[in-house]
Design an enzyme around this catalytic site. Structure first.
Site, PDB file in Angstrom:
ATOM      1  CE  LYS A  22      -1.829   1.763   3.864  1.00  0.00           C
ATOM      2  NZ  LYS A  22      -2.062   3.282   3.803  1.00  0.00           N
ATOM      3  CG  ASN A  23       2.631   2.665   3.562  1.00  0.00           C
ATOM      4  OD1 ASN A  23       1.431   3.064   3.702  1.00  0.00           O
ATOM      5  ND2 ASN A  23       2.980   1.976   4.501  1.00  0.00           N
ATOM      6  NE  ARG A  92       0.345  12.719   7.130  1.00  0.00           N
ATOM      7  CZ  ARG A  92       0.063  13.822   7.345  1.00  0.00           C
ATOM      8  NH1 ARG A  92      -1.282  14.153   7.312  1.00  0.00           N
ATOM      9  NH2 ARG A  92       0.928  14.787   7.567  1.00  0.00           N
ATOM     10  CB  CYS A 116      -5.395   6.363  10.729  1.00  0.00           C
ATOM     11  SG  CYS A 116      -5.932   4.840   9.908  1.00  0.00           S
ATOM     12  NE  ARG A 121      -0.755  10.784  10.511  1.00  0.00           N
ATOM     13  CZ  ARG A 121      -1.144   9.750   9.626  1.00  0.00           C
ATOM     14  NH1 ARG A 121      -0.439   9.054   9.270  1.00  0.00           N
ATOM     15  NH2 ARG A 121      -2.560   9.650   9.529  1.00  0.00           N
ATOM     16  CB  ILE A 123       1.600  18.480   5.042  1.00  0.00           C
ATOM     17  CG1 ILE A 123       0.913  19.751   5.184  1.00  0.00           C
ATOM     18  CG2 ILE A 123       0.995  17.427   5.237  1.00  0.00           C
ATOM     19  CD1 ILE A 123      -0.055  20.000   3.781  1.00  0.00           C
ATOM     20  CG  ASP A 124       4.259  22.565   9.123  1.00  0.00           C
ATOM     21  OD1 ASP A 124       3.243  22.408   8.794  1.00  0.00           O
ATOM     22  OD2 ASP A 124       4.687  23.164  10.162  1.00  0.00           O
ATOM     23  CG  ASP A 306       2.564   1.541   9.633  1.00  0.00           C
ATOM     24  OD1 ASP A 306       2.272   2.178  10.325  1.00  0.00           O
ATOM     25  OD2 ASP A 306       2.337   1.522   8.401  1.00  0.00           O
ATOM     26  NE  ARG A 397      -7.134   4.553   5.214  1.00  0.00           N
ATOM     27  CZ  ARG A 397      -5.915   5.068   5.842  1.00  0.00           C
ATOM     28  NH1 ARG A 397      -5.933   4.708   7.125  1.00  0.00           N
ATOM     29  NH2 ARG A 397      -4.990   5.589   5.209  1.00  0.00           N
TER      30      ARG A 397
END
Length: 418
Positions: A22-23, A92, A116, A121, A123-124, A306, A397
């Site tokens: 997935k990632n 995300r 999730c 978290r 996103i800077d 994870d 997901r």
């Protein structure tokens, strides 16, 4: 509402081919828009996050066809650079479209991403990386408008935290910049190596993935490519923990053992017999897992966050005591309360959780995030009696047909109405 009904106490046995990662597939699908023409992605898992990504590609104007585990993306007709709020809110990883759209279209407009609830978290880092490369970014009412400024060019940029998403966004944006971009402090996850392999197949000059320094020579003409997605190491870790919880002997294929070194090491210390080769991983557990030295989550190649929840679930039904230290996310113990409902002995103090193994019992429990819900399934496989696990939408997901895969291995798991 659908739930898993799981009767525990049945050892797992057999062989399983692990789904595509997935990632890995999500940023690869975003990268497919970098060149007009049809790219072909093999080993693409059937997940709700993937479906949402394909919907984004369609709304951007791409032609998308799915044939089993192969997805074809034709970016010749890409004509939109704005992503609706609803789709951005579903996952995300959608933020990775920022870098890809900047490269191909010179601009992008989207909302802040969803996913999730694991704690802050920001996103800077993503935005800082893009601004360093010359992007001009405006925020208005929760939406981001980005476009290349007059100073767009490759240059050196430094990530203060090895963020996977920021690294991927920087790579994709750098492909559209003239000159050489050097990303220092890059994340080292295997999924970034997989993205690099796809980009290289498209003709991009990207090197260094898997290390903390990645170099991109951008501005070249790219073309569509064909690529096979790597196996999902987090799904593999979950199946390994399931065997650790329920006992048995299972062979996993389609996953690279070196991607799971930290997880395999902990499982061996806990008493599992683990054998790895170029074909995959075998695990056998004849006795309950025992406590291990402290498990501290960290960026790759450290122990992956994870895998923390599934491993905790496996150790809950074992013997001895283990301390977990969650260094990545502030809200990654949301599964603990539900495990306690199953009889687990877990004490939490901030980012530290201490688990003392004991017999688990079946109960009705509810998952609230992807890996936490998977952990409840792992615990239910070891528990005495029957459990009902809800929160299946989170499972969808990241796990392709989890109930089917576990049933193949001998688990007593059924998808029923609550």
């Amino acid at each position: 509402m659908c739930v898993y009904e799981i009767t525990g106490g049945r050892p797992l046995a057999g062989q399983l081919t692990v789904q595509g990662a997935k990632n890995s597939v999500l940023p690869i699908l975003a990268a497919s828009i970098l060149a007009p023409g049809e790219s072909v992605i093999h080993n693409c898992p059937d997940l709700s996050d993937v479906s949402a990504t394909l919907d984004i590609l369609r709304l951007l104007g791409c032609g998308v066809r799915r044939e089993g585990h192969t997805v074809r993306v034709d970016a010749s007709t890409l004509g939109e650079s704005r992503i609706p709020d609803q789709l951005m809110g579903e996952l995300r990883s959608s933020v990775v479209f920022l870098g890809a759209l900047l490269s191909r279209c010179g601009g992008a407009e989207l909302a802040y991403p969803g996913g999730c609830e694991l704690g802050p978290r920001p996103i800077d880092l993503h935005l800082m990386a893009l601004q360093t490369l010359g992007a001009e970014i405006e925020e208005e009412q929760g939406r981001l408008r980005c476009r290349w400024g007059p100073g767009m060019s490759g240059r050196e940029l430094y990530l203060s935290i090895p963020s996977v998403g920021a690294t991927e966004n920087a790579i994709l944006a750098a492909c559209g910049c003239w000159g050489v971009t050097t990303i220092i402090g890059a994340a080292r996850e295997p999924e970034i190596e997989d993205l690099q392999a796809f980009l290289q197949a498209m003709g991009a000059e990207v090197t260094g993935a898997g290390t903390s320094t990645i170099v991109v020579a951008g501005g070249g003409q790219l073309h569509p490519a064909e690529h096979t997605v790597m196996g999902d190491r987090m799904a593999a870790a979950t199946y390994l923990c399931a065997v650790g919880a329920a006992g048995g002997c299972v062979r996993l294929r389609g996953v690279e053992p070196r991607h799971l070194t930290a997880v395999l090491s902990v499982l061996e210390e806990a008493g599992a017999d683990v054998q790895a080769d170029r074909e995959g991983i075998s695990i056998a557990c004849a006795e309950p897992l025992c406590g291990v030295r402290p498990v501290r989550t960290a960026p790759h190649p450290g122990f992956p966050t994870d895998a923390q929840a599934p491993l905790m679930a496996a150790l809950c039904g074992g013997t001895g005591t283990t301390m977990f230290v969650e260094n990545m996310f502030s809200s990654r113990y949301r599964h603990v309360g539900e495990l306690v409902r199953m009889g687990a002995d877990i004490q939490v103090d901030g980012r530290v959780a201490v688990v003392t193994g004991r017999h688990l019992r079946g109960a009705g429990v509810r998952g609230t995030d992807l890996r936490g819900t998977a952990a409840l399934v792992v615990a239910a496989l070891a528990a005495k009696g029957t459990s009902q696990v809800s929160g299946i939408r989170y499972i969808r997901r990241g796990y392709q047909d989890l109930e089917g895969a576990l049933s193949t291995l001998g688990a007593d798991i059924k998808l029923t109405e609550e």
